[in-house]
Write an enzyme that holds these catalytic residues in place. Structure first.
Site, PDB file in Angstrom:
ATOM      1  N   SER A  24      -0.072  17.285  29.312  1.00 42.59           N
ATOM      2  CA  SER A  24      -0.106  18.621  28.523  1.00 42.59           C
ATOM      3  C   SER A  24      -1.102  18.192  27.139  1.00 42.59           C
ATOM      4  CB  SER A  24       1.478  18.413  27.913  1.00 42.59           C
ATOM      5  OG  SER A  24       2.211  18.653  29.347  1.00 42.59           O
ATOM      6  N   GLU A 312      11.119  19.899  32.964  1.00 41.86           N
ATOM      7  CA  GLU A 312      10.358  19.059  33.630  1.00 41.86           C
ATOM      8  C   GLU A 312      10.705  18.031  34.260  1.00 41.86           C
ATOM      9  OE1 GLU A 312       6.971  16.786  30.945  1.00 41.86           O
ATOM     10  OE2 GLU A 312       7.208  18.904  30.818  1.00 41.86           O
ATOM     11  N   HIS A 339       8.769  27.754  38.824  1.00 36.78           N
ATOM     12  CA  HIS A 339       7.830  26.788  38.663  1.00 36.78           C
ATOM     13  C   HIS A 339       6.895  26.506  39.870  1.00 36.78           C
ATOM     14  CE1 HIS A 339       8.651  24.234  34.836  1.00 36.78           C
ATOM     15  NE2 HIS A 339       9.053  25.580  34.608  1.00 36.78           N
TER      16      HIS A 339
END
Length: 432
Positions: A24, A312, A339
């Site tokens: 990320s 997540e 997702h």
């Protein structure tokens, strides 16, 4: 492809696991560096399928990205005028949602496509938002095409980001280069994974970008990025805390101990919440001098937890819940149906396939204790589903994961790290 037999633990795990950088943070740093007024250096970058897809996408648009001769994780990013090209997204949400706002600034036609599974992932929210601020786009999902003129007006836009925080982050990351910046008004149910938006805001501010948020006096559910220069930054990437969670879970399910060095004292990564989750399930958790140590409990407790902001983590938590001695309710995660796969349906199906008891709820999963047995755990081309199968396999001999290679999406070499963790164990037996 052949199935991977998840190794069952023959002893309590006792290992130190050093992990690569955060996906990320790496992919956000790459976007921000692409818009800077000079060259930036990224050290400790994750090199995985998702990050390599981002690097390739940016290079396609004209950005120069060069890895150090002796270290692929050190990248020199030099901005350049953006031009057209063909972007391959794979199954990377950060590529398909972060690159289009940048591509809207290109002079020329930019086409986007991805893996077959990616073509069903929702993109209309961000593409419609870009249209509203001046972009010309054909299509509302992969594949689609953008026709850029070298600039984008920007301005105010209303979106429903309840499906993914990436819609907000994607618009914000490139907005300092829009003529009017951007003001995003979220309409709809609460935005999931808010820590990821906090991460975006923090990184933009480090690069000198002015960002107004609800916490800094802005309107509720409104984020504004002001137009202006983006400063070159020497980025140092934290280890990926979400990728650490399967290894920490191994300590818990084997009544062992795992240490992860370089764990940040303060972070915007959602994976940090896993410390609280493990403690509530009975584990002993300690963070001292940058080393996180997790020791497994004698009794693994079930948990009732709202994972809305840290969705997540759901596959890892669900794997633990399937092995716990009490019921678990994982809630606030209806958005996971959009997702890499429908993670709620996938987790429920795979737990039940191995003899467990799991049912979907309106916004999550309920998992009750039940003996599990050997069988094939399907990954659905989803890296976190694959690692969840590996966790279950520690306690249930004969579990086979059908596509462990999908872990390369964010953690190349997962199998070798997993084997190394287990080989560091002492042969004293694992409690059931």
């Amino acid at each position: 492809m052949s199935n991977w037999t998840a190794p069952a633990a023959v002893a309590p795990v006792d290992a130190t696991v050093t992990l690569p950088g955060s996906k990320s943070i790496t992919n956000r740093a790459l976007i921000i560096a692409s818009l800077a007024t000079g060259s930036s250096t990224i050290t400790g970058a994750l090199r995985s399928r998702d990050t390599d897809l981002m690097i390739d996408a940016l290079a396609t648009l004209g950005i120069e990205i060069v890895a150090a001769d002796d270290d692929r994780t050190t990248l020199r990013v030099t901005p350049a005028p953006l031009h057209g090209g063909a972007v391959q997204c794979g199954l990377a949400g950060t590529v398909m949602r972060f690159v289009p706002p940048l591509a809207a600034l290109a002079a020329g036609e930019v086409s986007f496509d991805g893996d077959e599974q990616a073509r069903i992932r929702p993109l209309d929210t961000i593409l419609d938002a870009l249209r509203a601020v001046g972009a010309e786009i054909d299509g509302s999902a992969l594949p689609f095409t953008m026709r850029g003129t070298g600039s984008l007006r920007g301005g105010s836009v209303d979106i429903d980001a309840s499906g993914s925080s990436q819609f907000v982050s994607g618009l914000m990351l490139s907005a300092a280069a829009f003529d009017e910046g951007i003001e995003i008004h979220h309409t709809g149910k609460p935005v999931p994974s808010m820590p990821h938006i906090d991460m975006t805001v923090d990184m933009l501010r480090r690069a000198g970008v002015r960002v107004d948020t609800p916490e800094t006096g802005g309107d509720a559910n409104t984020w504004r990025v002001h137009p202006g220069p983006v400063a070159p930054i020497e980025w140092s990437i934290e280890p990926d805390l979400s990728n650490a969670t399967p290894f920490l879970a191994a300590a818990v399910v084997t009544k062992g101990r795992v240490r992860v060095p370089n764990w940040p004292e303060s972070t915007t990564q959602p994976g940090d919440v896993f410390r609280e989750i493990l403690a509530r399930m009975g584990a002993r958790v300690d963070l001292t001098a940058g080393i996180l140590t997790v020791e497994g409990p004698d009794t693994l407790r079930g948990i009732d937890f709202d994972l809305h902001d840290v969705g997540e983590l759901t596959p890892t938590v669900a794997a633990l819940a399937a092995l716990a001695e009490g019921p678990s309710i994982l809630r606030g995660i209806a958005h996971l149906r959009g997702h890499e796969t429908d993670r709620l349906a996938a987790l429920t199906t795979e737990i039940v396939r191995l003899g467990g008891r799991a049912v979907e709820t309106d916004d999550g999963i309920r998992i009750d204790p039940a003996p599990l047995h050997a069988g094939v755990w399907h990954s659905y081309a989803d890296h976190r589903m694959a690692t969840a199968g590996a966790i279950v396999g520690l306690r249930v001999p004969g579990v086979e994961v059908d596509d462990i290679g999908t872990t390369a999406k964010t953690l190349p070499g997962f199998e070798m790290l997993w084997d190394a963790m287990l080989s560091a164990s002492t042969p004293s037996g694992v409690g059931s």
